[in-house]
Write a protein that holds these residues in place. Sequence first.
Motif, mmCIF file in Angstrom:
data_model
loop_
_atom_site.group_PDB
_atom_site.id
_atom_site.type_symbol
_atom_site.label_atom_id
_atom_site.label_comp_id
_atom_site.label_asym_id
_atom_site.label_seq_id
_atom_site.Cartn_x
_atom_site.Cartn_y
_atom_site.Cartn_z
ATOM 1 N N ALA A 114 5.773 -10.522 1.707
ATOM 2 C CA ALA A 114 6.588 -11.701 1.997
ATOM 3 C C ALA A 114 7.493 -12.048 0.823
ATOM 4 C CB ALA A 114 5.687 -12.888 2.343
ATOM 5 N N ALA A 115 6.977 -11.882 -0.378
ATOM 6 C CA ALA A 115 7.782 -12.174 -1.562
ATOM 7 C C ALA A 115 8.937 -11.190 -1.703
ATOM 8 C CB ALA A 115 6.903 -12.139 -2.811
ATOM 9 N N PHE A 116 8.667 -9.911 -1.501
ATOM 10 C CA PHE A 116 9.693 -8.893 -1.732
ATOM 11 C C PHE A 116 10.648 -8.710 -0.559
ATOM 12 C CE2 PHE A 116 6.621 -7.416 -4.978
ATOM 13 C CZ PHE A 116 7.472 -7.426 -6.060
ATOM 14 N N PHE A 117 10.130 -8.728 0.678
ATOM 15 C CA PHE A 117 10.972 -8.370 1.820
ATOM 16 C C PHE A 117 11.442 -9.551 2.654
ATOM 17 C CE2 PHE A 117 8.482 -4.529 0.956
ATOM 18 C CZ PHE A 117 9.537 -3.664 0.706
ATOM 19 N N LEU A 118 10.729 -10.666 2.593
ATOM 20 C CA LEU A 118 11.137 -11.835 3.372
ATOM 21 C C LEU A 118 11.717 -12.932 2.490
ATOM 22 C CD1 LEU A 118 8.126 -12.007 5.873
ATOM 23 C CD2 LEU A 118 10.361 -10.921 6.210
ATOM 24 N N GLY A 119 11.714 -12.696 1.190
ATOM 25 C CA GLY A 119 12.313 -13.659 0.265
ATOM 26 C C GLY A 119 11.532 -14.952 0.107
ATOM 27 N N GLU A 120 10.250 -14.948 0.448
ATOM 28 C CA GLU A 120 9.447 -16.165 0.315
ATOM 29 C C GLU A 120 9.100 -16.402 -1.150
ATOM 30 O OE1 GLU A 120 6.126 -16.589 2.894
ATOM 31 O OE2 GLU A 120 7.269 -15.968 4.656
ATOM 32 N N HIS A 121 9.067 -17.665 -1.518
ATOM 33 C CA HIS A 121 8.728 -18.033 -2.892
ATOM 34 C C HIS A 121 7.221 -18.226 -2.974
ATOM 35 C CE1 HIS A 121 12.918 -18.433 -3.966
ATOM 36 N NE2 HIS A 121 13.100 -19.114 -2.845
ATOM 37 N N ILE A 122 6.606 -17.467 -3.837
ATOM 38 C CA ILE A 122 5.167 -17.545 -4.016
ATOM 39 C C ILE A 122 4.900 -18.353 -5.280
ATOM 40 C CG2 ILE A 122 3.022 -16.222 -4.156
ATOM 41 C CD1 ILE A 122 4.761 -15.712 -1.609
ATOM 42 N N ARG A 123 4.245 -19.462 -5.120
ATOM 43 C CA ARG A 123 3.989 -20.353 -6.241
ATOM 44 C C ARG A 123 2.805 -19.849 -7.083
ATOM 45 N NH1 ARG A 123 7.817 -23.082 -4.543
ATOM 46 N NH2 ARG A 123 8.041 -24.764 -3.103
ATOM 47 N N VAL A 124 2.597 -20.470 -8.225
ATOM 48 C CA VAL A 124 1.587 -20.043 -9.184
ATOM 49 C C VAL A 124 0.171 -20.015 -8.587
ATOM 50 C CG1 VAL A 124 0.489 -20.601 -11.407
ATOM 51 C CG2 VAL A 124 2.962 -20.728 -11.177
ATOM 52 N N PRO A 125 -0.283 -21.061 -7.890
ATOM 53 C CA PRO A 125 -1.660 -20.999 -7.355
ATOM 54 C C PRO A 125 -1.883 -19.802 -6.416
ATOM 55 C CG PRO A 125 -0.821 -23.241 -7.211
ATOM 56 C CD PRO A 125 0.328 -22.373 -7.629
ATOM 57 N N ARG A 126 -0.922 -19.522 -5.559
ATOM 58 C CA ARG A 126 -1.062 -18.388 -4.637
ATOM 59 C C ARG A 126 -1.001 -17.063 -5.400
ATOM 60 N NH1 ARG A 126 1.857 -18.885 0.786
ATOM 61 N NH2 ARG A 126 0.106 -20.275 1.048
ATOM 62 N N THR A 127 -0.165 -17.008 -6.435
ATOM 63 C CA THR A 127 -0.078 -15.798 -7.257
ATOM 64 C C THR A 127 -1.405 -15.532 -7.949
ATOM 65 O OG1 THR A 127 2.279 -16.169 -7.625
ATOM 66 C CG2 THR A 127 1.160 -14.689 -9.163
ATOM 67 N N VAL A 128 -1.995 -16.577 -8.520
ATOM 68 C CA VAL A 128 -3.294 -16.437 -9.198
ATOM 69 C C VAL A 128 -4.367 -16.006 -8.198
ATOM 70 C CG1 VAL A 128 -5.117 -17.707 -10.426
ATOM 71 C CG2 VAL A 128 -2.720 -18.050 -11.047
ATOM 72 N N ALA A 129 -4.380 -16.634 -7.023
ATOM 73 C CA ALA A 129 -5.363 -16.274 -5.994
ATOM 74 C C ALA A 129 -5.188 -14.819 -5.560
ATOM 75 C CB ALA A 129 -5.232 -17.206 -4.794
ATOM 76 N N THR A 130 -3.947 -14.382 -5.448
ATOM 77 C CA THR A 130 -3.675 -12.998 -5.048
ATOM 78 C C THR A 130 -4.156 -12.027 -6.126
ATOM 79 O OG1 THR A 130 -1.762 -13.737 -3.766
ATOM 80 C CG2 THR A 130 -1.865 -11.406 -4.309
ATOM 81 N N ILE A 131 -3.915 -12.357 -7.377
ATOM 82 C CA ILE A 131 -4.382 -11.496 -8.481
ATOM 83 C C ILE A 131 -5.905 -11.394 -8.457
ATOM 84 C CG2 ILE A 131 -4.586 -11.337 -11.004
ATOM 85 C CD1 ILE A 131 -1.686 -12.518 -11.088
ATOM 86 N N PHE A 132 -6.582 -12.534 -8.285
ATOM 87 C CA PHE A 132 -8.049 -12.500 -8.201
ATOM 88 C C PHE A 132 -8.512 -11.708 -6.974
ATOM 89 C CE2 PHE A 132 -8.124 -16.150 -11.201
ATOM 90 C CZ PHE A 132 -9.030 -15.613 -12.114
#
Length: 191
Positions: A114-132
């Motif tokens: 979604a971030a790369f192909f749909l241009g959605e902005h992924i905020r810090v909490p979601r980024t951290v959750a994704t990394i975990f």
Amino acid sequence: MNEEKHNNLIGISFILLSCLSITVSALLIRTIGKELGSFEVVLIRCCFTVLITLILHIHLGSKLYTTPRPLMLIIRSFILAVIVLGNFYAIVHLPLVQVTAVQFTKPLFLVVLAAFFLGEHIRVPRTVATIFGFIGILVVLRPGADFHPAQVAVLTAAIGMAIIAVLTKKLTKDHLTSTLVLYGNLCIILV
């Protein structure tokens, strides 16, 4: 009971039925796959799916076969083949707990897509959750321990499920769901 509560109960019933169906399917795949091999089980399943789709949707006539975007449909069908073959192979060769855990990583890959192909902005909490979440994949798969090719297969299938979710969303705007099912299973049979 009002209409909304009744509809909610029907929806919950379908979800529970779906969970039961998926569980029974995984157990059958695992049991039969030990005797026949996972690829033969996939072939049998897809042949039955094509037959049932054709019988149940014969009233659609040529609508069932037409597609305004054949290339996207072919790409989706090929990715579906990778998903089904990878999942069936993994179900036969890995513990079901490990397969299920890795299959549930689809949302992690969806966030990245979604971030790369749909241009959605992924905020810090979601980024951290994704990394975990990705760290969790490493814990479940334990790379370097007892490696099995089925681990790569199920991980590839999870990535494919995320990609196919995006493609299906686009294709259902001008395709019948039964058309997607038919072409996807035909592609798997041919592969």
